[in-house]
Motif scaffolding. Structure first.
Motif, PDB file in Angstrom:
ATOM      1  N   LYS A 120      56.034  40.322  40.543  1.00 35.31           N
ATOM      2  CA  LYS A 120      56.461  40.850  39.251  1.00 35.31           C
ATOM      3  C   LYS A 120      55.457  41.813  38.631  1.00 35.31           C
ATOM      4  CE  LYS A 120      59.339  36.928  38.157  1.00 35.31           C
ATOM      5  NZ  LYS A 120      59.695  35.908  37.201  1.00 35.31           N
ATOM      6  N   GLU A 121      54.306  41.953  39.255  1.00 38.55           N
ATOM      7  CA  GLU A 121      53.289  42.855  38.738  1.00 38.55           C
ATOM      8  C   GLU A 121      52.379  43.306  39.874  1.00 38.55           C
ATOM      9  OE1 GLU A 121      51.823  40.372  35.636  1.00 38.55           O
ATOM     10  OE2 GLU A 121      50.766  39.048  36.974  1.00 38.55           O
ATOM     11  N   THR A 122      51.725  44.412  39.652  1.00 45.73           N
ATOM     12  CA  THR A 122      50.802  44.951  40.636  1.00 45.73           C
ATOM     13  C   THR A 122      49.390  44.536  40.223  1.00 45.73           C
ATOM     14  OG1 THR A 122      52.260  46.851  40.926  1.00 45.73           O
ATOM     15  CG2 THR A 122      49.996  47.062  41.762  1.00 45.73           C
ATOM     16  N   ILE A 123      48.664  43.947  41.151  1.00 47.68           N
ATOM     17  CA  ILE A 123      47.303  43.491  40.875  1.00 47.68           C
ATOM     18  C   ILE A 123      46.327  44.423  41.597  1.00 47.68           C
ATOM     19  CG2 ILE A 123      45.683  41.542  40.993  1.00 47.68           C
ATOM     20  CD1 ILE A 123      48.164  40.769  39.449  1.00 47.68           C
ATOM     21  N   TYR A 124      45.377  44.970  40.844  1.00 49.26           N
ATOM     22  CA  TYR A 124      44.340  45.816  41.427  1.00 49.26           C
ATOM     23  C   TYR A 124      42.987  45.167  41.208  1.00 49.26           C
ATOM     24  CZ  TYR A 124      47.378  49.904  41.936  1.00 49.26           C
ATOM     25  OH  TYR A 124      48.371  50.772  42.304  1.00 49.26           O
ATOM     26  N   ASP A 125      42.148  45.288  42.197  1.00 50.42           N
ATOM     27  CA  ASP A 125      40.734  44.946  42.083  1.00 50.42           C
ATOM     28  C   ASP A 125      40.059  46.314  41.942  1.00 50.42           C
ATOM     29  OD1 ASP A 125      38.073  44.444  42.487  1.00 50.42           O
ATOM     30  OD2 ASP A 125      38.346  43.299  44.318  1.00 50.42           O
TER      31      ASP A 125
ATOM     32  N   ILE B 151      50.668  46.480  35.455  1.00 50.87           N
ATOM     33  CA  ILE B 151      49.519  46.621  36.346  1.00 50.87           C
ATOM     34  C   ILE B 151      48.394  45.785  35.759  1.00 50.87           C
ATOM     35  CG2 ILE B 151      47.814  48.201  37.319  1.00 50.87           C
ATOM     36  CD1 ILE B 151      49.978  50.420  36.999  1.00 50.87           C
ATOM     37  N   VAL B 152      47.890  44.853  36.543  1.00 48.88           N
ATOM     38  CA  VAL B 152      46.789  44.005  36.109  1.00 48.88           C
ATOM     39  C   VAL B 152      45.542  44.442  36.867  1.00 48.88           C
ATOM     40  CG1 VAL B 152      45.884  41.658  35.980  1.00 48.88           C
ATOM     41  CG2 VAL B 152      48.336  42.072  35.656  1.00 48.88           C
ATOM     42  N   ILE B 153      44.509  44.763  36.115  1.00 49.96           N
ATOM     43  CA  ILE B 153      43.227  45.103  36.720  1.00 49.96           C
ATOM     44  C   ILE B 153      42.420  43.808  36.763  1.00 49.96           C
ATOM     45  CG2 ILE B 153      41.177  46.556  36.593  1.00 49.96           C
ATOM     46  CD1 ILE B 153      43.808  48.125  36.879  1.00 49.96           C
ATOM     47  N   ALA B 154      42.306  43.250  37.951  1.00 46.30           N
ATOM     48  CA  ALA B 154      41.648  41.951  38.128  1.00 46.30           C
ATOM     49  C   ALA B 154      40.323  42.141  38.875  1.00 46.30           C
ATOM     50  CB  ALA B 154      42.576  40.995  38.876  1.00 46.30           C
ATOM     51  N   THR B 155      39.455  42.887  38.247  1.00 46.20           N
ATOM     52  CA  THR B 155      38.141  43.138  38.832  1.00 46.20           C
ATOM     53  C   THR B 155      37.342  41.833  38.820  1.00 46.20           C
ATOM     54  OG1 THR B 155      38.247  45.400  38.011  1.00 46.20           O
ATOM     55  CG2 THR B 155      36.064  44.571  38.592  1.00 46.20           C
ATOM     56  N   PRO B 156      36.672  41.516  39.922  1.00 52.56           N
ATOM     57  CA  PRO B 156      35.919  40.260  39.974  1.00 52.56           C
ATOM     58  C   PRO B 156      34.948  40.105  38.804  1.00 52.56           C
ATOM     59  CG  PRO B 156      36.019  41.254  42.146  1.00 52.56           C
ATOM     60  CD  PRO B 156      36.587  42.257  41.182  1.00 52.56           C
TER      61      PRO B 156
ATOM     62  N   MET C 184      47.923  44.975  31.647  1.00 50.25           N
ATOM     63  CA  MET C 184      47.067  44.001  31.004  1.00 50.25           C
ATOM     64  C   MET C 184      45.777  43.929  31.806  1.00 50.25           C
ATOM     65  SD  MET C 184      49.094  42.975  28.711  1.00 50.25           S
ATOM     66  CE  MET C 184      50.816  43.183  28.425  1.00 50.25           C
ATOM     67  N   PHE C 185      44.698  43.998  31.130  1.00 47.31           N
ATOM     68  CA  PHE C 185      43.464  44.218  31.851  1.00 47.31           C
ATOM     69  C   PHE C 185      42.355  43.295  31.376  1.00 47.31           C
ATOM     70  CE2 PHE C 185      45.775  48.199  31.305  1.00 47.31           C
ATOM     71  CZ  PHE C 185      46.031  48.522  32.616  1.00 47.31           C
ATOM     72  N   LEU C 186      41.444  43.071  32.246  1.00 45.78           N
ATOM     73  CA  LEU C 186      40.265  42.259  31.992  1.00 45.78           C
ATOM     74  C   LEU C 186      39.188  43.096  31.317  1.00 45.78           C
ATOM     75  CD1 LEU C 186      38.458  39.761  32.577  1.00 45.78           C
ATOM     76  CD2 LEU C 186      38.214  40.617  34.891  1.00 45.78           C
ATOM     77  N   ASN C 187      38.446  42.502  30.398  1.00 42.04           N
ATOM     78  CA  ASN C 187      37.342  43.164  29.729  1.00 42.04           C
ATOM     79  C   ASN C 187      36.325  43.675  30.754  1.00 42.04           C
ATOM     80  OD1 ASN C 187      36.054  43.933  27.369  1.00 42.04           O
ATOM     81  ND2 ASN C 187      34.934  42.019  27.181  1.00 42.04           N
ATOM     82  N   GLU C 188      35.908  44.941  30.620  1.00 41.41           N
ATOM     83  CA  GLU C 188      34.948  45.606  31.532  1.00 41.41           C
ATOM     84  C   GLU C 188      35.492  45.749  32.948  1.00 41.41           C
ATOM     85  OE1 GLU C 188      31.946  47.274  31.191  1.00 41.41           O
ATOM     86  OE2 GLU C 188      32.412  47.093  29.090  1.00 41.41           O
TER      87      GLU C 188
END
Length: 146
Positions: free
Chosen positions: A138-143, A95-100, A1-5
């Motif tokens: 429960k999930e992997t968070i990436y910046d 995998i969550v892409i949590a880019t600032p 699940m990912f953040l826009n852009e």
């Protein structure tokens, strides 16, 4: 699940292997409208509904197929329940892409395909950060800065 852009497509392209399936909601929207995947779809609830139905049909087939290849779902969702559901359905790593937020907005401003969507996407990005809460362990968070 990912953040826009956030760089979700770049992340998947870098980590996917030959033979993996990649289900990208933006590309489903593009496929049923013949518009650019980064097109402005605001107000097109019909397209969203049809793309969700298409993705749902793929999911149904995949759940029933024990030999399915490794699959990547590219989507924008901060909702914890959505991530839990996908994880349970596929016994998957989430995998969550949590880019600032500021990096997402910078990418948006400099992307010629999306620069016309700054105002709309700023709201979407802000909403994502407002709704998102990590599920520790429960999930992997990436910046991801791609």
């Amino acid at each position: 699940m990912f953040l826009n852009e956030s760089g979700k497509t770049a992340f998947v392209k870098k980590h996917a292997k030959e033979g993996d399936l990649i289900i990208d909601f933006d590309l489903l929207m593009s496929a049923i409208s013949l518009q650019d995947p980064h097109a402005h779809f605001k107000g097109r609830k019909d397209l969203v509904r049809y793309a969700l139905a298409t993705r749902g049909a793929l999911i149904c087939e995949m759940v029933l197929d024990p030999t399915r290849p490794r699959t990547w779902f590219i989507m924008t969702s901060a909702v914890e329940k959505d991530r839990e559901q996908f994880q349970a359905m596929f016994d998957a790593e989430v995998i969550v892409i949590a880019t600032p937020k500021h990096i997402c907005l910078d990418r948006l401003r400099t992307d010629p395909m999306r620069s016309h969507q700054v105002d709309e996407s700023r709201e979407v990005i802000g909403d994502w950060w407002h709704e998102f809460s990590p599920r520790a362990g429960k999930e992997t968070i990436y910046d991801w800065e791609g």
